[in-house]
Design an enzyme around this catalytic site. Structure first.
Site, PDB file in Angstrom:
ATOM      1  N   ASP A   1      -1.852   6.837  -3.068  1.00 44.59           N
ATOM      2  CA  ASP A   1      -0.656   6.084  -2.452  1.00 44.59           C
ATOM      3  C   ASP A   1      -0.487   4.916  -3.698  1.00 44.59           C
ATOM      4  O   ASP A   1      -0.979   4.772  -4.729  1.00 44.59           O
ATOM      5  CB  ASP A   1      -1.189   5.332  -1.241  1.00 44.59           C
ATOM      6  CG  ASP A   1      -2.151   4.311  -1.430  1.00 44.59           C
ATOM      7  OD1 ASP A   1      -2.910   4.282  -2.504  1.00 44.59           O
ATOM      8  OD2 ASP A   1      -2.315   3.494  -0.156  1.00 44.59           O
TER       9      ASP A   1
ATOM     10  N   ASP B   1      -5.621   3.065  -3.142  1.00 41.74           N
ATOM     11  CA  ASP B   1      -6.675   3.063  -2.248  1.00 41.74           C
ATOM     12  C   ASP B   1      -6.823   4.467  -1.435  1.00 41.74           C
ATOM     13  O   ASP B   1      -7.982   4.979  -1.074  1.00 41.74           O
ATOM     14  CB  ASP B   1      -7.170   1.885  -1.675  1.00 41.74           C
ATOM     15  CG  ASP B   1      -5.862   1.372  -0.657  1.00 41.74           C
ATOM     16  OD1 ASP B   1      -4.753   2.197  -0.689  1.00 41.74           O
ATOM     17  OD2 ASP B   1      -5.967   0.289  -0.080  1.00 41.74           O
ATOM     18  N   ARG B   2      -5.941   5.086  -1.371  1.00 45.78           N
ATOM     19  CA  ARG B   2      -5.609   6.226  -0.416  1.00 45.78           C
ATOM     20  C   ARG B   2      -5.817   7.403  -1.267  1.00 45.78           C
ATOM     21  O   ARG B   2      -5.306   7.422  -2.377  1.00 45.78           O
ATOM     22  CB  ARG B   2      -4.394   6.158   0.542  1.00 45.78           C
ATOM     23  CG  ARG B   2      -4.553   5.144   1.504  1.00 45.78           C
ATOM     24  CD  ARG B   2      -3.128   5.208   2.469  1.00 45.78           C
ATOM     25  NE  ARG B   2      -3.227   4.313   3.383  1.00 45.78           N
ATOM     26  CZ  ARG B   2      -2.723   4.371   4.589  1.00 45.78           C
ATOM     27  NH1 ARG B   2      -2.351   5.361   5.336  1.00 45.78           N
ATOM     28  NH2 ARG B   2      -3.059   3.318   5.517  1.00 45.78           N
TER      29      ARG B   2
ATOM     30  N   ASP C   1      -0.990   1.960  -4.092  1.00 45.55           N
ATOM     31  CA  ASP C   1      -1.941   0.883  -4.580  1.00 45.55           C
ATOM     32  C   ASP C   1      -3.013   1.355  -5.130  1.00 45.55           C
ATOM     33  O   ASP C   1      -4.084   0.916  -5.383  1.00 45.55           O
ATOM     34  CB  ASP C   1      -2.200  -0.309  -3.813  1.00 45.55           C
ATOM     35  CG  ASP C   1      -2.842   0.043  -2.556  1.00 45.55           C
ATOM     36  OD1 ASP C   1      -2.513   1.014  -2.126  1.00 45.55           O
ATOM     37  OD2 ASP C   1      -3.388  -0.854  -2.094  1.00 45.55           O
TER      38      ASP C   1
ATOM     39  N   SER D   1       0.858  -1.301   0.132  1.00 48.68           N
ATOM     40  CA  SER D   1       0.072   0.103  -0.022  1.00 48.68           C
ATOM     41  C   SER D   1       0.909   1.178   0.124  1.00 48.68           C
ATOM     42  O   SER D   1       1.615   1.355  -0.827  1.00 48.68           O
ATOM     43  CB  SER D   1      -0.795  -0.009   1.318  1.00 48.68           C
ATOM     44  OG  SER D   1      -1.936   0.973   1.010  1.00 48.68           O
ATOM     45  N   HIS D   2       0.760   1.994   0.989  1.00 48.63           N
ATOM     46  CA  HIS D   2       1.391   3.127   1.173  1.00 48.63           C
ATOM     47  C   HIS D   2       2.866   3.159   1.759  1.00 48.63           C
ATOM     48  O   HIS D   2       3.320   4.101   1.901  1.00 48.63           O
ATOM     49  CB  HIS D   2       0.735   4.515   2.088  1.00 48.63           C
ATOM     50  CG  HIS D   2       0.317   3.637   3.385  1.00 48.63           C
ATOM     51  ND1 HIS D   2      -0.471   2.477   3.582  1.00 48.63           N
ATOM     52  CD2 HIS D   2       0.906   3.648   4.458  1.00 48.63           C
ATOM     53  CE1 HIS D   2      -0.164   2.134   4.678  1.00 48.63           C
ATOM     54  NE2 HIS D   2       0.348   2.898   5.522  1.00 48.63           N
TER      55      HIS D   2
HETATM   56  C1  G16 Z   1      -4.950  -0.207   5.600  1.00 50.16           C
HETATM   57  C2  G16 Z   1      -6.510  -0.467   5.597  1.00 50.16           C
HETATM   58  C3  G16 Z   1      -7.122   0.693   6.007  1.00 50.16           C
HETATM   59  C4  G16 Z   1      -6.761   1.074   7.525  1.00 50.16           C
HETATM   60  C5  G16 Z   1      -5.108   1.177   7.574  1.00 50.16           C
HETATM   61  C6  G16 Z   1      -4.820   1.499   9.151  1.00 50.16           C
HETATM   62  O1  G16 Z   1      -4.716   0.823   4.901  1.00 50.16           O
HETATM   63  O2  G16 Z   1      -6.794  -0.895   4.346  1.00 50.16           O
HETATM   64  O3  G16 Z   1      -8.511   0.254   6.027  1.00 50.16           O
HETATM   65  O4  G16 Z   1      -7.188   2.198   7.673  1.00 50.16           O
HETATM   66  O5  G16 Z   1      -4.432   0.104   7.006  1.00 50.16           O
HETATM   67  O6  G16 Z   1      -3.203   1.557   9.043  1.00 50.16           O
HETATM   68  P1  G16 Z   1      -2.794   1.537  10.404  1.00 50.16           P
HETATM   69  O7  G16 Z   1      -3.115   0.113  10.963  1.00 50.16           O
HETATM   70  O8  G16 Z   1      -1.320   1.590  10.385  1.00 50.16           O
HETATM   71  O9  G16 Z   1      -3.145   2.398  11.305  1.00 50.16           O
HETATM   72  P2  G16 Z   1      -3.736   0.394   3.509  1.00 50.16           P
HETATM   73  O10 G16 Z   1      -3.853   1.817   2.565  1.00 50.16           O
HETATM   74  O11 G16 Z   1      -2.237   0.295   4.026  1.00 50.16           O
HETATM   75  O12 G16 Z   1      -4.520  -0.594   2.619  1.00 50.16           O
END
Ligand code: G16
Length: 539
Positions: free
Chosen positions: A276, A280-281, A278, A112-113
């Site tokens: 980000d 989604d953000r 992938d 992801s990010h």
């Molecule tokens: C992922 C989940 C999100 C969540 C985030 C939280 O984001 O898909 O729903 O809000 O993790 O991250 P943390 O647990 O570090 O606060 P992503 O964009 O990484 O897939």
């Protein structure tokens, strides 16, 4: 030919908030990926009737991992695999492909990010037929498999060329290389008024979309430039790179500083969005103006009628507990059902499937809707552009108007990173124990009215605990404490601080939240327990 290889378990293959996320070098260990994949397939019956999607955000190891998934899936007798051309598929487009084609799940290779490269992070988001990431009961079953695995199956078929749209076979498995863009673009056309958006983007309106060298580069080029007529070059950092060109592809004030600096400079265009790795953000910026994700969800909800797909009405809205209460004020006013869920997009899925909600969002730069079962950065960008096209107002004017109508919720997230896991776990456990004793006490002028661990009862199938601790104050302010589920360096303690006001709408959030932030440190004893006087990251 199918080979059976003996292996020994890795103990650390528990999925976090969004799949398995690890240091790239961890995943490169012998049999690490193979063990995890075989563990997933061990939990799925009738694989000879099952079809899956495979793709990723283009980061280091994306391509090799796809070849490994193909060979393990084929050895396990999977019926069909759909693979994104060049190995690419964004998380939101992947969700759509799974839903549209009624697939049984998918593997999106992305951390992801998190940064990429051999010294960065790698991850696997494992989705089910819901189109979203697997539910806690499914990830628990997979984890159990990872703890006892002793062998995996793999085919010795050759690597496949993923640059061509064609069909291959490996063992009895059909592998179709698909266009990862076309269906997603079609879906966006069905949600938004593309002719209206085209008028805006091909006018003198100045627009920048920053793909941060992640997977949304090609999606952005096709949608914003080729379809909607934004000038060539409007999409920046548009080529997916294995190490994101050194960028940390997290669209926030810290890691997208180059974009923030542009938007606060004389040369600022009218609007900028970043996605980000992938896709989604999202982060939304106007000239000299940043929209917090919590406000973003509230503002999109308040404007739902402007979008063709929603103009006849929407179901309710949901947010993660850590996200500010701004959207609740909109839901109350518009008479929409409102839900609060734990952090993790998977918790929105049952609410969408049961038509309880249409929109949802999280403070971690995620907004989305029930068109898919993941958050969607390009959708959020198109929604903002639609509001601008309709109202002819700037981002700042839109947000200010919203605050005048509803009040402003100042919001900040303080991250304390790289804490030893044991220290972090003990801090949370001790804090949870002392929550009842906080009620009625005053900290820096804020008096605690309620304090409790957040427990979520999913309407369909489970109760979920360990989702963070919430402290409310008598003036409506809140602090939420939780441990990150996506970090790969020790533990990260996140504290989410919010304060609601109806005047003082244009102050500096750090100043408005200074004393409450200090109170959050006193309550959690973070400084004495970790030695950290200040957060490592404030967003
Ligand atoms: C992922 C989940 C999100 C969540 C985030 C939280 O984001 O898909 O729903 O809000 O993790 O991250 P943390 O647990 O570090 O606060 P992503 O964009 O990484 O897939």
């Amino acid at each position: 030919m199918i080979q059976t290889i003996n292996t020994v378990p890795y103990t650390d293959q528990k999925m976090g908030t969004a799949g398995l996320r690890k240091k790239t070098r961890t995943v490169m260990q012998k049999n690490y990926l193979e063990n995890f994949l075989q563990s997933i397939f061990n939990t799925i019956p009738d694989l000879d009737k099952k079809s899956f999607l495979i793709g990723g955000d283009g980061r280091y190891m994306n391509k090799q991992a796809i070849q490994t998934i193909i060979k393990i899936a084929a050895a396990n007798g999977v019926k069909k695999l759909y693979v994104g051309q060049d190995g690419l598929v964004s998380t939101p487009a992947g969700s759509h492909i799974i839903l549209k084609n009624h697939l049984d799940g998918g593997f999106v290779l992305s951390a992801s990010h998190n940064p990429g490269g051999i010294d960065g992070d790698f991850g696997i988001k494992y989705a089910t037929s819901s189109g979203g990431q697997c539910q806690p009961s499914e990830s628990d079953a997979i984890y159990k498999q990872t703890q006892t695995i002793s062998e995996y199956k793999i085919s010795d078929c050759p690597d496949f060329d993923l640059t061509k749209l064609t069909v291959y076979h490996c063992e009895n498995t059909e592998i179709e290389v698909i266009d990862p863009y076309i269906d997603y673009i079609e879906m966006m056309k069905n949600i938004f008024d593309f002719p209206k958006l085209k008028k805006l983007l091909s006018s003198s309106f100045r627009f920048v979309f920053d793909a941060m060298n992640g997977v949304t580069g090609p999606y952005g080029k096709k949608i914003f430039e080729e379809t909607l007529g934004a000038p060539v070059g409007s999409v920046i950092n548009a080529v997916p790179l294995e190490d994101f060109g050194g960028l940390h592809p997290d669209p926030n004030l810290i890691y997208a500083k180059h974009l923030v600096d542009l938007m606060y400079s004389e040369a600022a265009p009218d609007f900028a969005a970043a996605n980000d790795g992938d896709g989604d953000r999202n982060m939304i910026l106007g000239q000299g103006f940043f929209v917090t994700p919590s406000d973003c969800l509230a503002i999109l909800t308040d404007n739902y009628k402007l979008i063709p797909a929603y103009k006849n009405g929407i179901y309710g809205v949901a947010k993660s507990a850590a996200t500010s209460m701004a959207v609740k004020r909109v839901a109350d006013k518009l008479n929409l059902d409102f839900y609060e869920v734990p952090t993790g997009w998977k918790y929105f899925i049952h609410l969408m499937d049961s038509n309880r909600i249409t929109f949802c969002g999280e403070e971690s730069f995620g907004t989305g809707a029930s068109h898919i079962r993941e958050k969607d950065g390009i959708w959020a960008t198109l929604f903002w552009l639609s509001i601008i096209a309709d109202t002819n107002k700037s981002v700042k004017e839109i947000v200010l108007q919203h605050w005048k109508k509803y009040g402003r919720t100042y919001f900040l997230r303080n991250d304390f990173e790289n804490i030893p896991q044991e220290t972090a776990d003990k801090l949370m456990a001790d804090l949870e124990k002392k929550l009842p004793t906080l009620i009625g006490k005053e900290f820096n002028g804020y008096t605690v009215s309620e304090a409790y661990p957040f427990i979520y009862n999913d309407p369909v199938d489970h109760t979920s605990t360990q989702n963070g601790l919430i402290v409310h104050f008598t003036d409506g302010s809140r602090i939420v404490y939780r441990l990150s589920g996506t970090g790969t360096n020790g533990a990260t303690l996140r504290t989410y601080i919010e304060r609601y006001v109806t005047d003082k709408l244009l102050e500096d959030p750090e100043i408005m939240l200074e004393t409450l932030s200090a109170a959050s440190r006193t309550i959690s004893e973070i400084t004495s327990r970790t030695g950290k006087e200040r957060p490592d990251i404030i967003t």
